[in-house]
Write an enzyme that holds these catalytic residues in place. Structure first.
Site, PDB file in Angstrom:
ATOM      1  N   GLU A   1       0.842  -1.167  -0.025  1.00 24.59           N
ATOM      2  CA  GLU A   1      -0.046   0.113  -0.038  1.00 24.59           C
ATOM      3  C   GLU A   1       0.861   1.278   0.154  1.00 24.59           C
ATOM      4  O   GLU A   1       0.613   2.163  -0.627  1.00 24.59           O
ATOM      5  CB  GLU A   1      -0.979  -0.085   1.276  1.00 24.59           C
ATOM      6  CG  GLU A   1      -2.006  -1.148   1.141  1.00 24.59           C
ATOM      7  CD  GLU A   1      -2.944  -1.369  -0.272  1.00 24.59           C
ATOM      8  OE1 GLU A   1      -2.832  -0.304  -1.025  1.00 24.59           O
ATOM      9  OE2 GLU A   1      -3.304  -2.294  -0.365  1.00 24.59           O
TER      10      GLU A   1
ATOM     11  N   CYS B   1       6.502 -10.081  -6.834  1.00 25.68           N
ATOM     12  CA  CYS B   1       6.977  -8.894  -6.353  1.00 25.68           C
ATOM     13  C   CYS B   1       5.723  -8.359  -5.506  1.00 25.68           C
ATOM     14  O   CYS B   1       4.619  -8.738  -5.602  1.00 25.68           O
ATOM     15  CB  CYS B   1       6.883  -7.966  -7.687  1.00 25.68           C
ATOM     16  SG  CYS B   1       6.930  -6.345  -7.701  1.00 25.68           S
TER      17      CYS B   1
ATOM     18  N   CYS C   1      10.425  -6.329  -7.085  1.00 25.63           N
ATOM     19  CA  CYS C   1      11.124  -6.795  -8.122  1.00 25.63           C
ATOM     20  C   CYS C   1      12.037  -5.869  -8.561  1.00 25.63           C
ATOM     21  O   CYS C   1      11.794  -4.670  -8.150  1.00 25.63           O
ATOM     22  CB  CYS C   1      10.048  -7.561  -9.089  1.00 25.63           C
ATOM     23  SG  CYS C   1       9.482  -6.038 -10.336  1.00 25.63           S
TER      24      CYS C   1
HETATM   25 ZN    ZN Z   1      -2.615  -2.484  -4.834  1.00 25.47          ZN
HETATM   26 ZN    ZN Z   2       7.224  -5.694  -9.654  1.00 26.86          ZN
END
Ligand code: ZN
Ligand code: ZN
Length: 169
Positions: free
Chosen positions: A129, A144, A163
């Site tokens: 978030e 990721c 990532c």
């Molecule tokens: Zn999201």
């Molecule tokens: Zn990513």
């Protein structure tokens, strides 16, 4: 004045302290714990027995005492939703974000308690978030942190790391 963490309603202080420590390591930014907000009755949907996350974000935006901080992350121990979805793990705007602890506990799924896993999930959703508040969008890489979680399995597979493409520089 980097990231401010706040409890929305009653949240175990232990969880907030844990997230404070983990987010500091993840972002390399200062993380502070601010004065929390009361239980957001204005956001409660009786029919769904859930809280509308968008309404809480709006209330967080309007709090003058939070305005000096770059990003504000709310933590709530109640279930969140947005219209059209059964639930959300969290939601983010440009400066404020919120995560819910409810569905991150094994106990919610009648599985044995696992504190290590819970801690990892809280960090994963917190980083996700906050990542949005830093302008990141959803990533197609399931490993990721910016991958969209439809279920807790997605959250566990992705983990709290970015990532290479998403990693904030
Ligand atoms: Zn999201
Ligand atoms: Zn990513």
């Amino acid at each position: 004045m980097d990231i401010l963490l706040i409890a929305v309603g009653e949240v175990e202080i232990k969880v907030i302290e844990m997230l404070k420590y983990d987010l500091n390591k993840a972002f390399g930014k200062q993380v502070l714990v601010g004065k929390g907000m009361p239980r957001p009755d204005y956001a409660f949907n009786k029919k769904r027995n859930q809280y509308l996350s968008t309404a809480i974000l709006k209330a967080m935006m309007e709090k003058k005492e939070y305005a000096v901080y770059e990003k504000i992350l709310g933590i709530i121990d109640d279930d969140l939703y947005v219209p059209k979805l059964n639930f959300v793990f969290g939601e983010a705007g440009q400066r404020v974000a919120i995560i819910s602890l409810t569905r991150l506990r094994n106990e919610f799924y009648n599985l044995p308690k696992d504190q290590t896993l819970f801690r990892k999930r809280v960090l994963t959703e917190g980083v996700h978030e906050l990542g949005h508040t830093y302008g990141l969008v959803h990533c197609r890489n399931p490993h990721c942190v910016m991958f969209f979680s439809n279920s807790l399995i997605d959250t566990d597979v992705k983990g709290p790391d970015f990532c290479r493409k998403c990693k904030p520089r």
